[in-house]
Design a protein around this motif. Structure first.
Motif, PDB file in Angstrom:
ATOM      1  N   TYR A  84       0.834  -1.213   0.000  1.00  0.00           N
ATOM      2  CA  TYR A  84       0.000   0.000   0.000  1.00  0.00           C
ATOM      3  C   TYR A  84       0.867   1.260   0.000  1.00  0.00           C
ATOM      4  O   TYR A  84       0.625   2.200  -0.774  1.00  0.00           O
ATOM      5  CB  TYR A  84      -0.924   0.002   1.218  1.00  0.00           C
ATOM      6  N   ILE A  85       1.893   1.269   0.872  1.00  0.00           N
ATOM      7  CA  ILE A  85       2.759   2.451   0.958  1.00  0.00           C
ATOM      8  C   ILE A  85       3.520   2.652  -0.358  1.00  0.00           C
ATOM      9  O   ILE A  85       3.571   3.761  -0.906  1.00  0.00           O
ATOM     10  CB  ILE A  85       3.750   2.310   2.133  1.00  0.00           C
ATOM     11  N   THR A  86       4.095   1.562  -0.890  1.00  0.00           N
ATOM     12  CA  THR A  86       4.851   1.657  -2.139  1.00  0.00           C
ATOM     13  C   THR A  86       3.940   2.057  -3.298  1.00  0.00           C
ATOM     14  O   THR A  86       4.309   2.896  -4.140  1.00  0.00           O
ATOM     15  CB  THR A  86       5.536   0.313  -2.454  1.00  0.00           C
ATOM     16  N   GLY A  87       2.741   1.444  -3.352  1.00  0.00           N
ATOM     17  CA  GLY A  87       1.803   1.769  -4.419  1.00  0.00           C
ATOM     18  C   GLY A  87       1.352   3.218  -4.371  1.00  0.00           C
ATOM     19  O   GLY A  87       1.225   3.883  -5.412  1.00  0.00           O
ATOM     20  N   THR A  88       1.124   3.725  -3.146  1.00  0.00           N
ATOM     21  CA  THR A  88       0.698   5.129  -3.002  1.00  0.00           C
ATOM     22  C   THR A  88       1.810   6.080  -3.440  1.00  0.00           C
ATOM     23  O   THR A  88       1.564   7.064  -4.160  1.00  0.00           O
ATOM     24  CB  THR A  88       0.319   5.404  -1.542  1.00  0.00           C
ATOM     25  N   LEU A  89       3.050   5.803  -3.005  1.00  0.00           N
ATOM     26  CA  LEU A  89       4.174   6.651  -3.408  1.00  0.00           C
ATOM     27  C   LEU A  89       4.391   6.600  -4.921  1.00  0.00           C
ATOM     28  O   LEU A  89       4.687   7.622  -5.555  1.00  0.00           O
ATOM     29  CB  LEU A  89       5.449   6.201  -2.686  1.00  0.00           C
ATOM     30  N   TRP A  90       4.217   5.422  -5.478  1.00  0.00           N
ATOM     31  CA  TRP A  90       4.381   5.281  -6.932  1.00  0.00           C
ATOM     32  C   TRP A  90       3.286   6.034  -7.682  1.00  0.00           C
ATOM     33  O   TRP A  90       3.526   6.650  -8.722  1.00  0.00           O
ATOM     34  CB  TRP A  90       4.370   3.812  -7.309  1.00  0.00           C
ATOM     35  N   ALA A  91       2.073   6.032  -7.100  1.00  0.00           N
ATOM     36  CA  ALA A  91       0.973   6.780  -7.714  1.00  0.00           C
ATOM     37  C   ALA A  91       1.275   8.276  -7.721  1.00  0.00           C
ATOM     38  O   ALA A  91       0.961   8.988  -8.688  1.00  0.00           O
ATOM     39  CB  ALA A  91      -0.333   6.503  -6.965  1.00  0.00           C
ATOM     40  N   VAL A  92       1.886   8.768  -6.637  1.00  0.00           N
ATOM     41  CA  VAL A  92       2.258  10.185  -6.571  1.00  0.00           C
ATOM     42  C   VAL A  92       3.273  10.515  -7.674  1.00  0.00           C
ATOM     43  O   VAL A  92       3.158  11.548  -8.363  1.00  0.00           O
ATOM     44  CB  VAL A  92       2.833  10.521  -5.182  1.00  0.00           C
ATOM     45  N   VAL A  93       4.263   9.611  -7.858  1.00  0.00           N
ATOM     46  CA  VAL A  93       5.262   9.837  -8.901  1.00  0.00           C
ATOM     47  C   VAL A  93       4.608   9.839 -10.282  1.00  0.00           C
ATOM     48  O   VAL A  93       4.917  10.674 -11.154  1.00  0.00           O
ATOM     49  CB  VAL A  93       6.363   8.762  -8.820  1.00  0.00           C
ATOM     50  N   GLN A  94       3.676   8.904 -10.500  1.00  0.00           N
ATOM     51  CA  GLN A  94       3.002   8.824 -11.791  1.00  0.00           C
ATOM     52  C   GLN A  94       2.185  10.085 -12.071  1.00  0.00           C
ATOM     53  O   GLN A  94       2.188  10.612 -13.202  1.00  0.00           O
ATOM     54  CB  GLN A  94       2.077   7.599 -11.835  1.00  0.00           C
ATOM     55  N   LYS A  95       1.480  10.599 -11.029  1.00  0.00           N
ATOM     56  CA  LYS A  95       0.692  11.821 -11.215  1.00  0.00           C
ATOM     57  C   LYS A  95       1.591  13.011 -11.510  1.00  0.00           C
ATOM     58  O   LYS A  95       1.267  13.860 -12.348  1.00  0.00           O
ATOM     59  CB  LYS A  95      -0.139  12.087  -9.957  1.00  0.00           C
ATOM     60  N   PHE A  96       2.724  13.056 -10.807  1.00  0.00           N
ATOM     61  CA  PHE A  96       3.650  14.154 -11.055  1.00  0.00           C
ATOM     62  C   PHE A  96       4.145  14.125 -12.509  1.00  0.00           C
ATOM     63  O   PHE A  96       4.178  15.155 -13.191  1.00  0.00           O
ATOM     64  CB  PHE A  96       4.829  14.049 -10.080  1.00  0.00           C
ATOM     65  N   ASN A  97       4.550  12.926 -12.982  1.00  0.00           N
ATOM     66  CA  ASN A  97       5.031  12.797 -14.365  1.00  0.00           C
ATOM     67  C   ASN A  97       3.939  13.173 -15.364  1.00  0.00           C
ATOM     68  O   ASN A  97       4.203  13.849 -16.372  1.00  0.00           O
ATOM     69  CB  ASN A  97       5.501  11.366 -14.635  1.00  0.00           C
ATOM     70  N   LEU A  98       2.706  12.732 -15.092  1.00  0.00           N
ATOM     71  CA  LEU A  98       1.603  12.987 -16.016  1.00  0.00           C
ATOM     72  C   LEU A  98       1.249  14.472 -16.070  1.00  0.00           C
ATOM     73  O   LEU A  98       1.129  15.058 -17.154  1.00  0.00           O
ATOM     74  CB  LEU A  98       0.383  12.154 -15.605  1.00  0.00           C
ATOM     75  N   LEU A 119      -5.322   3.488  -6.046  1.00  0.00           N
ATOM     76  CA  LEU A 119      -5.673   2.077  -5.866  1.00  0.00           C
ATOM     77  C   LEU A 119      -5.145   1.226  -7.012  1.00  0.00           C
ATOM     78  O   LEU A 119      -4.707   0.095  -6.801  1.00  0.00           O
ATOM     79  CB  LEU A 119      -7.198   1.929  -5.769  1.00  0.00           C
ATOM     80  N   ASP A 120      -5.174   1.741  -8.229  1.00  0.00           N
ATOM     81  CA  ASP A 120      -4.615   0.989  -9.362  1.00  0.00           C
ATOM     82  C   ASP A 120      -3.147   0.677  -9.140  1.00  0.00           C
ATOM     83  O   ASP A 120      -2.680  -0.447  -9.421  1.00  0.00           O
ATOM     84  CB  ASP A 120      -4.789   1.790 -10.655  1.00  0.00           C
ATOM     85  N   SER A 121      -2.399   1.647  -8.639  1.00  0.00           N
ATOM     86  CA  SER A 121      -0.972   1.436  -8.382  1.00  0.00           C
ATOM     87  C   SER A 121      -0.755   0.420  -7.262  1.00  0.00           C
ATOM     88  O   SER A 121       0.153  -0.421  -7.331  1.00  0.00           O
ATOM     89  CB  SER A 121      -0.301   2.762  -8.012  1.00  0.00           C
ATOM     90  N   VAL A 122      -1.600   0.487  -6.229  1.00  0.00           N
ATOM     91  CA  VAL A 122      -1.486  -0.472  -5.118  1.00  0.00           C
ATOM     92  C   VAL A 122      -1.756  -1.893  -5.620  1.00  0.00           C
ATOM     93  O   VAL A 122      -1.060  -2.840  -5.243  1.00  0.00           O
ATOM     94  CB  VAL A 122      -2.454  -0.101  -3.977  1.00  0.00           C
TER      95      VAL A 122
END
Length: 357
Positions: A84-98, A119-122
């Motif tokens: 959950y923690i890794t997926g949430t952090l990865w989602a933040v990175v993806q949103k930033f890139n997008l 949730l998709d990233s998690v």
């Protein structure tokens, strides 16, 4: 490098799957971008997201290795929490890139969009964790199978060595008795000759690996050494006829597999004939099988259901055990009456051609 050696090298196997998996993730997203007609710059965003996911999941490997032996509940809590923690952090990175690279600072107003992307990233990281544990359990299973196979092989080799080395004391006892008899009757020349032949034969047995098979031609050479010892005792009373095809000479057989059969023929057949006797040794290859036959013209013995009724000694039983250990059920050992008299032994084993050096 074969597949099994790659699986056994856990470090290399992890990085191979890690890189291949995230390349696959990037390809799937790229195909999706083509379907929705995204601009070419979106490909750069996809690559950044896959690269970030690849880097952010590496620490999970070390976390999971630390808790590998923990209880199931601890494992589940850590796996879901870390995912959950890794997926949430990865989602933040993806949103930033997008938003910063592709949409130049655009932010959506709908709150559920943020939640859905997180949730998709998690879910993806949870799938990564599941695959990680699946691969690890597969590697452990393969490792246990290899250990079991190695243990079975070692036991198999130990049994073969025991059976092969069991022949030496048995044969040595009989030969030393013969030498002792020659000395008692003051046949010193024959006794010395028998000792010399015995030395040559034992040297051969010690230099031959009991695990490895030998060409039949080499086996025949050992038999001739043994028969030279017996000829010292029986002189002209012992005759041996050998009929071996050229193809059969190249066949691989267990070392000293025929010696106990020949020894029994001499002990229970030739020795009981006042005028001596004949031993016939034949071998040929037929239908990709090696057929061996040893027969004598002695008085014979009673056979019931293919077994010797008054069997003595270890020779026949030892030979059967060695064949069973080496070939499992892919062999035959048949005892029958010879014509016009005597006993005949037929062996059938798979034909394996010796490699010429």
């Amino acid at each position: 490098m074969n597949w099994q050696s790659l699986v056994d090298n856990r470090q290399r196997f992890f990085w191979l799957l890690q890189i291949a998996g995230w390349i696959g993730y990037a390809l799937v997203n790229y195909i999706g971008s083509k379907v929705f007609e995204m601009r070419d710059i979106y490909v750069f965003v996809i690559l950044l997201n896959a690269y970030a996911g690849c880097l952010m999941t590496v620490p999970l490997r070390y976390i999971y290795r630390k808790i590998w032996n923990a209880s199931p509940w601890v494992l589940m809590i850590v796996v879901f929490g870390a995912s959950y923690i890794t997926g949430t952090l990865w989602a933040v990175v993806q949103k930033f890139n997008l938003w910063e690279i592709y949409r130049h600072g655009y932010r959506p107003e709908e709150w559920f969009y943020y939640l859905q992307q997180g949730l998709d990233s998690v879910y993806i990281i949870l799938c990564w964790s599941g695959l990680y544990f699946g691969v690890k359990y597969y590697q452990l299973l393969q490792s246990e199978r290899q250990k079991a196979l190695k243990a079975t092989t070692m036991a198999h080799e130990a049994q073969l060595k025991m059976l092969r080395y069991q022949l030496n004391p048995h044969f040595l006892f009989n030969t030393l008795n013969a030498i002792s008899t020659l000395i008692l009757v003051k046949e010193n020349k024959d006794a010395n000759l028998m000792v010399a032949r015995l030395s040559d034969f034992l040297r051969y047995t010690l230099n031959t690996d009991p695990i490895k098979k030998v060409p039949l031609e080499q086996e025949l050479h050992a038999l001739m050494l043994y028969l030279e010892i017996e000829r010292v005792r029986f002189d002209e009373r012992l005759k041996v006829n050998v009929d071996i095809s050229e193809q059969a000479k190249e066949a691989l057989v267990p070392s000293l597999i025929l010696q106990p059969i020949i020894e029994n023929a001499i002990k229970y057949a030739i020795a009981h004939l006042a005028q001596g006797g004949v031993i016939d040794i034949k071998a040929q290859v037929f239908a990709n099988e090696l057929l061996l036959e040893v027969g004598d013209n002695g008085p014979g013995t009673e056979i019931l259901d293919g077994q010797l009724v008054n069997a003595q000694g270890v020779g026949v039983a030892n030979t059967k055990d060695r064949l069973k250990t080496l070939y499992e059920n892919n062999y035959s050992f048949v005892l029958s009456h010879n014509t016009p008299s005597g006993l005949k032994v037929n062996l059938r084993v798979p034909f394996e051609k010796a490699v010429k050096k």
